[in-house]
Design a protein around this motif. Structure first.
Motif, PDB file in Angstrom:
ATOM      1  N   HIS B 217      -2.989  -2.826  -3.202  1.00 20.16           N
ATOM      2  CA  HIS B 217      -1.885  -3.609  -2.645  1.00 20.16           C
ATOM      3  C   HIS B 217      -0.702  -3.640  -3.588  1.00 20.16           C
ATOM      4  CE1 HIS B 217      -4.853  -4.637   0.264  1.00 20.16           C
ATOM      5  NE2 HIS B 217      -5.664  -5.040  -0.696  1.00 20.16           N
ATOM      6  N   THR B 220       1.064  -0.283  -2.977  1.00 24.14           N
ATOM      7  CA  THR B 220       1.811  -0.146  -1.726  1.00 24.14           C
ATOM      8  C   THR B 220       2.936  -1.160  -1.627  1.00 24.14           C
ATOM      9  OG1 THR B 220       0.091  -1.475  -0.697  1.00 24.14           O
ATOM     10  CG2 THR B 220      -0.001   0.900  -0.332  1.00 24.14           C
ATOM     11  N   ARG B 221       2.686  -2.399  -2.070  1.00 19.42           N
ATOM     12  CA  ARG B 221       3.686  -3.444  -1.826  1.00 19.42           C
ATOM     13  C   ARG B 221       4.622  -3.663  -3.007  1.00 19.42           C
ATOM     14  NH1 ARG B 221       1.350  -7.755   2.016  1.00 19.42           N
ATOM     15  NH2 ARG B 221      -0.208  -6.580   3.116  1.00 19.42           N
ATOM     16  N   TRP B 225       6.393  -8.115  -4.924  1.00 24.10           N
ATOM     17  CA  TRP B 225       5.521  -8.852  -4.013  1.00 24.10           C
ATOM     18  C   TRP B 225       4.416  -9.538  -4.808  1.00 24.10           C
ATOM     19  CZ3 TRP B 225       0.304  -7.527  -3.559  1.00 24.10           C
ATOM     20  CH2 TRP B 225      -0.412  -8.342  -2.682  1.00 24.10           C
ATOM     21  N   TRP B 226       3.828  -8.805  -5.732  1.00 24.68           N
ATOM     22  CA  TRP B 226       2.717  -9.349  -6.515  1.00 24.68           C
ATOM     23  C   TRP B 226       3.163 -10.584  -7.293  1.00 24.68           C
ATOM     24  CZ3 TRP B 226      -2.408  -8.809  -7.010  1.00 24.68           C
ATOM     25  CH2 TRP B 226      -3.018  -9.261  -8.180  1.00 24.68           C
TER      26      TRP B 226
END
Lengths: 192, 484
Positions: B217, B220-221, B225-226
């Motif tokens: 994740h 990809t993001r 985002w994290w």
């Protein structure tokens, strides 16, 4: 076990127990390509042996030591460390009851007392007909389903005392309700 | 609070373990993207995102990878799926419902560290989970996500499951490596750290299941985002476990830094206490991290409440830093077990002490002897024969074991000492009430029962009678009774 000593110079064949069959050896050897050393295949090998024999006999320890090019004492060293390996014969079905805090808070102690009463054995004992063995285990990692117990391979969740009769009388109470992959045998070797 | 479930997004999806379901909403896209990048870029990305390990210690994963020596021929990746810390079960849920997410994480981590063989060290009691993971691995081999020349990048990775056999200590990274090599799971003295000399004397990375499942994740993001999830220093989604007498025990996903009160009472998490009981205590990060009181804990010895320094302990926020303010060792596994008000705290102490007495590997003296000594004292207190001095001795023992006083090889004994010290310190009043309510000769009676030799009474021939073979465990509900 600390109180039982074995004089290995005078061990009778009965005490040595059964050894490894050719099929078991083959299964163990199939694990060799996975690891850079043969010793690393020891714990998988002991799982295979325990599946075949029900426990790890002294003869099996010697045989697997020979197979993995170890000293028998190294094998016994490992067998005695891990709580899942049995050094004496056990029943067809082994009950592992969780005794950790979550399960105990949700009534695991009552389940244990009821099991002891129903089976007529104490922990780490086997019934006379060789059907059941009983032990308790620290945390089976299913705390949301407390109290839980493992019968051979199947995890029974949210066990209540009144469920025990139904669970114990079910002939399939130790079988997984899912397709098995080849668990202990035919490991995937490095693809060429 | 609308929170998008990331790690647990497939929990309610039927047939979620299959590759087709996983691929249907973006599965293996992170791995495909990572394989386009350079390995060093992946390490930098994970470092920049500041992914802290979910296994308990909270060590940054990217930093761990960067300790690998630059010149190396073989690297091993060990996946720590030996989830034995009570009452933690989030890795189990993850492997049961989304094995491919873990495999994708393994692929990314393996590529970033130039690993050729990854071992998933799974605890022996996980049998159903083994079959699920093995089926997923077979599917991944078939689809070309494992094996030779993955996705045409020229990168090779083999992945095997190695089953443990029931030892808590094998969750410690060097203990895991020893166990993987086919020995007792005795932790090694560090340094050398596993990144320099680990499994089979080669550089090794050990990562937790949940840490690895986060990686796809992040790829990809993106890092923004994290870092938008959770407070500073503890980013990302986290799987929380809550068990005990709550209405909805289970595994829930939320951002880092939710409060213990939310975890117990919020509708999207634990849903309140069963039968409306009050919380007496919470062990919010697995056993090893210590205990929180369910109410106000007056720190002054006379019990007066001082608003400046006394606060409600359920307000502790579950992230890597805030829990330390409440006397906890750390976040641990963020698995809370809730103890209701009608539970005797002596039972909790005895249960926790027994766990560590049974699971100490026996290598360092202070841990082996200290944990069983504490268990004996806890048994005595629970048996109604405690002494006030026992409480002081318990605290003193805990202060003399562990890595922090510099006495042990691994952190197990810190984890054994911490909960017992916090239980005794935070519930001392209750222990003292129990002890002062005992019969005056209770302690002498206890010794008569457990150690008849002290009174010249006959001892049962061979104590092995009450300790049948297998392990040294014996039922602890009552002490050995001897016919006098």
């Amino acid at each position: 076990m600390a109180w039982r000593t074995i004089d290995r110079t005078k061990v009778s064949p009965e005490e040595m127990g059964p050894g490894l069959s050719a099929a078991v050896r083959e299964k163990i050897q199939a694990f060799f390509p996975r690891y850079p050393t043969k010793q690393a295949a020891l714990i998988p090998a002991l799982h295979i042996i325990q599946d075949a024999l029900g426990y790890i006999s002294l003869q099996a320890m010697e045989d697997v030591a020979e197979l993995l090019e170890l000293h028998p004492s190294q094998v016994m060293d490992v067998v005695s460390f891990y709580s899942m390996f049995w050094t004496h014969p056990r029943g067809k079905k082994t009950i592992m009851l969780c005794r950790s805090l979550s399960c105990e808070l949700m009534g695991g102690k009552n389940v244990r007392d009821a099991l002891v009463e129903k089976l007529g054995i104490k922990e780490h004992e086997t019934t006379d007909d060789g059907e059941w063995s009983f032990m308790t285990e620290e945390c089976l990692a299913a705390c949301e389903h407390a109290p839980c117990m493992l019968i051979n391979e199947k995890l029974h969740k949210c066990v209540r005392v009144e469920d025990l009769n139904r669970i114990l009388s079910d002939p399939d109470n130790d079988k997984l309700e899912m397709p098995r992959s080849d668990l202990f045998d035919a490991p995937r070797t490095a693809q060429t | 609070m609308a929170f998008e479930r990331i790690l647990m997004k497939h929990v309610d999806v039927p047939n979620s373990t299959s590759l087709s379901v996983y691929k249907s909403d973006g599965g293996y896209e992170g791995a495909a993207k990572a394989l386009q990048m350079k390995a060093e870029q992946v390490v930098e990305l994970v470092k920049e995102a500041n992914v802290r390990g979910r296994g308990g210690a909270g060590f940054p994963a990217g930093l761990k990878w960067s300790f690998l020596p630059a010149e190396r021929d073989v690297t091993y990746l060990c996946v720590n799926a030996d989830e034995s810390e009570p009452p933690t079960f989030c890795n189990r849920v993850l492997m049961e419902t989304d094995p491919h997410m873990l495999l994708e994480g393994i692929l990314i981590a393996g590529y970033a560290t130039r690993t050729t063989v990854a071992y998933i060290y799974m605890r022996g009691e996980f049998i159903e989970q083994f079959h699920i993971m093995q089926k997923a691995i077979d599917e991944a081999y078939e689809a070309g996500y494992l094996g030779k020349n993955i996705l045409g990048s020229g990168y090779d990775l083999d992945c095997y499951i190695h089953r443990g056999a029931g030892a808590y200590i094998c969750g410690e990274e060097t203990g895991l490596i020893e166990s993987l090599e086919g020995k007792r799971g005795w932790p090694r003295i560090k340094p050398p750290f596993p990144a320099v000399e680990g499994a089979f004397r080669k550089p090794t990375v050990v990562n937790n299941v949940e840490t690895l499942a986060c990686l796809p994740h992040i790829i990809t993001r993106g890092v923004e985002w994290w870092q938008s999830l959770g407070p500073e220093g503890s980013f990302g989604p986290k799987m929380y476990c809550v068990s005990g007498p709550v209405n909805k025990p289970g595994c829930y996903e939320g951002p880092m830094g939710i409060s213990v009160r939310d975890l117990i009472y919020a509708d999207e998490f634990g849903g309140g206490m069963r039968d409306g009981k009050k919380v007496k205590a919470v062990l919010p990060g697995g056993f090893s991290m210590g205990v929180l009181r369910g109410d106000l804990f007056p720190k002054a010895p006379d019990g007066t409440v001082d608003p400046a320094q006394d606060y409600d302990e359920l307000d502790a926020r579950l992230d890597f830093d805030d829990v330390r303010r409440y006397g906890l060792l750390g976040l641990g596994t963020a698995a809370a077990v809730v103890v209701a008000e009608d539970t005797d705290i002596r039972d909790v102490l005895a249960n926790v002490a027994r766990f560590f007495a049974m699971e100490s590997c026996g290598q360092c003296t202070q841990c082996r002897e200290g944990s069983s000594w504490m268990y004996k004292m806890a048994q005595r207190i629970r048996g109604g024969a405690g002494r006030i001095a026992d409480l002081d001795v318990l605290v003193e023992v805990t202060q003399n074991m562990g890595m922090m006083p510099g006495e042990s090889i691994c952190g197990l004994s810190d984890g054994a000492a911490w909960p017992i010290r916090t239980i005794v310190q935070k519930f001392r009043k209750e222990f003292e009430q129990h002890i002062s309510a005992q019969a005056p000769d209770a302690a002498a009676e206890w010794i008569r029962r457990v150690n008849p030799a002290a009174y010249g009474l006959p001892i049962a021939q061979g104590r092995a009678e009450v300790m049948p073979g297998g392990t040294f465990y014996r039922p602890d509900s009552e002490p050995d009774t001897v016919e006098a």
